[in-house]
Design an enzyme around this catalytic site. Structure first.
Site, PDB file in Angstrom:
ATOM      1  N   ASN A 130       0.843  -1.201   0.000  1.00  0.00           N
ATOM      2  CA  ASN A 130       0.000   0.000   0.000  1.00  0.00           C
ATOM      3  C   ASN A 130       0.876   1.248   0.000  1.00  0.00           C
ATOM      4  OD1 ASN A 130       0.593  -0.807   2.683  1.00  0.00           O
ATOM      5  ND2 ASN A 130      -1.161   0.260   3.529  1.00  0.00           N
ATOM      6  N   GLU A 159       0.331   5.194   0.731  1.00  0.00           N
ATOM      7  CA  GLU A 159      -0.584   6.226   1.225  1.00  0.00           C
ATOM      8  C   GLU A 159      -0.114   7.615   0.812  1.00  0.00           C
ATOM      9  OE1 GLU A 159      -1.153   5.431   5.427  1.00  0.00           O
ATOM     10  OE2 GLU A 159      -2.372   3.663   4.957  1.00  0.00           O
ATOM     11  N   ALA A 210      -0.641  12.123   1.877  1.00  0.00           N
ATOM     12  CA  ALA A 210      -1.163  13.142   2.781  1.00  0.00           C
ATOM     13  C   ALA A 210      -2.594  13.517   2.399  1.00  0.00           C
ATOM     14  CB  ALA A 210      -0.272  14.375   2.756  1.00  0.00           C
ATOM     15  N   CYS A 241      -4.129   0.705  -2.479  1.00  0.00           N
ATOM     16  CA  CYS A 241      -3.984  -0.569  -1.748  1.00  0.00           C
ATOM     17  C   CYS A 241      -2.896  -1.438  -2.379  1.00  0.00           C
ATOM     18  CB  CYS A 241      -5.290  -1.354  -1.784  1.00  0.00           C
ATOM     19  SG  CYS A 241      -6.628  -0.624  -0.842  1.00  0.00           S
ATOM     20  N   GLU A 282      -2.995  -4.576  -3.180  1.00  0.00           N
ATOM     21  CA  GLU A 282      -3.471  -5.447  -4.263  1.00  0.00           C
ATOM     22  C   GLU A 282      -3.521  -4.691  -5.582  1.00  0.00           C
ATOM     23  OE1 GLU A 282      -4.758  -4.864  -1.315  1.00  0.00           O
ATOM     24  OE2 GLU A 282      -6.141  -6.417  -0.662  1.00  0.00           O
ATOM     25  N   CYS A 323     -10.153  -5.267  -0.008  1.00  0.00           N
ATOM     26  CA  CYS A 323     -11.298  -4.357   0.104  1.00  0.00           C
ATOM     27  C   CYS A 323     -12.159  -4.474  -1.162  1.00  0.00           C
ATOM     28  CB  CYS A 323     -10.826  -2.917   0.306  1.00  0.00           C
ATOM     29  SG  CYS A 323     -10.247  -2.108  -1.202  1.00  0.00           S
ATOM     30  N   CYS A 348     -10.556  -3.359  -4.479  1.00  0.00           N
ATOM     31  CA  CYS A 348      -9.543  -4.315  -4.961  1.00  0.00           C
ATOM     32  C   CYS A 348     -10.193  -5.583  -5.510  1.00  0.00           C
ATOM     33  CB  CYS A 348      -8.568  -4.651  -3.840  1.00  0.00           C
ATOM     34  SG  CYS A 348      -7.511  -3.249  -3.433  1.00  0.00           S
TER      35      CYS A 348
HETATM   36  N1  THU Z   1      -5.369  -1.604   2.393  1.00  0.00           N
HETATM   37  C1  THU Z   1      -4.797  -2.416   1.455  1.00  0.00           C
HETATM   38  O1  THU Z   1      -3.650  -2.202   1.060  1.00  0.00           O
HETATM   39  N2  THU Z   1      -5.517  -3.459   0.999  1.00  0.00           N
HETATM   40  C2  THU Z   1      -6.793  -3.754   1.368  1.00  0.00           C
HETATM   41  O2  THU Z   1      -7.439  -4.605   0.779  1.00  0.00           O
HETATM   42  C3  THU Z   1      -7.385  -3.054   2.507  1.00  0.00           C
HETATM   43  C4  THU Z   1      -6.718  -1.781   2.880  1.00  0.00           C
HETATM   44  C5  THU Z   1      -4.622  -0.453   2.872  1.00  0.00           C
HETATM   45  C6  THU Z   1      -5.172   0.888   2.448  1.00  0.00           C
HETATM   46  C7  THU Z   1      -4.656   1.796   3.523  1.00  0.00           C
HETATM   47  O3  THU Z   1      -3.337   2.197   3.179  1.00  0.00           O
HETATM   48  C8  THU Z   1      -4.567   0.904   4.763  1.00  0.00           C
HETATM   49  O4  THU Z   1      -4.615  -0.435   4.278  1.00  0.00           O
HETATM   50  C9  THU Z   1      -5.685   1.119   5.761  1.00  0.00           C
HETATM   51  O5  THU Z   1      -6.922   1.031   5.166  1.00  0.00           O
END
Ligand code: THU
Length: 131
Positions: A42, A44, A46, A53, A55, A87, A90
């Site tokens: 993942n 992220e 700001a 994500c 995936e 999620c 994804c």
């Molecule tokens: N996240 C993923 O990388 N994959 C998922 O399927 C669920 C959520 C990440 C997104 C964000 O950076 C962190 O987890 C919290 O939601």
């Protein structure tokens, strides 16, 4: 490749996660139909809604390399005591390419459960809706 080997790729990828906001570091490893493995983490931002994500990072890498057919994907987070499953966004993105792919949802202790993507995404919206 065994499930465990694929999971180890996902664990390693989680080490590259950029997650200073959620502190939830995720790694994904896709086994493509040609046997190669493509990983993602993942990423992220700001501007929180701009987070990507693990995936989807892996899918974008794979498709960018010309790989569009996936056998399995492992998803792992050290922060997830429960099985870490993709999620909704994804699931949709993975379904575009390989609805029959197997999804390994891994807990922080390494135990995992597996599903077919189609099970996780019933009544998926797909290209057939356009045709
Ligand atoms: N996240 C993923 O990388 N994959 C998922 O399927 C669920 C959520 C990440 C997104 C964000 O950076 C962190 O987890 C919290 O939601």
């Amino acid at each position: 490749m065994t499930d465990r080997e694929l999971i180890n790729f996902a664990i390693e990828a989680a080490g590259n996660a950029y997650a200073p906001y959620s502190k939830f570091r995720v790694g994904a490893a896709i086994e493509c139909s040609d046997g190669t493995v493509v990983t993602g983490c993942n990423v992220e931002n700001a501007s929180l809604g701009a987070a990507i994500c693990a995936e989807r990072a892996a899918v974008a890498k794979a498709v960018s390399e010309g790989k569009r057919s996936f056998r399995r994907i492992a998803v792992y987070s050290r922060e997830s005591a429960d099985y870490c499953s993709p999620c909704g966004i994804c699931r949709q993105v993975l379904s575009e390419f390989s609805p029959e792919a197997e999804v390994l949802c891994v807990r922080s202790d390494g135990r995992y459960v597996s599903y077919r993507l189609r099970e996780l995404m019933p009544l998926m919206f797909s290209r057939e809706h356009f045709e």
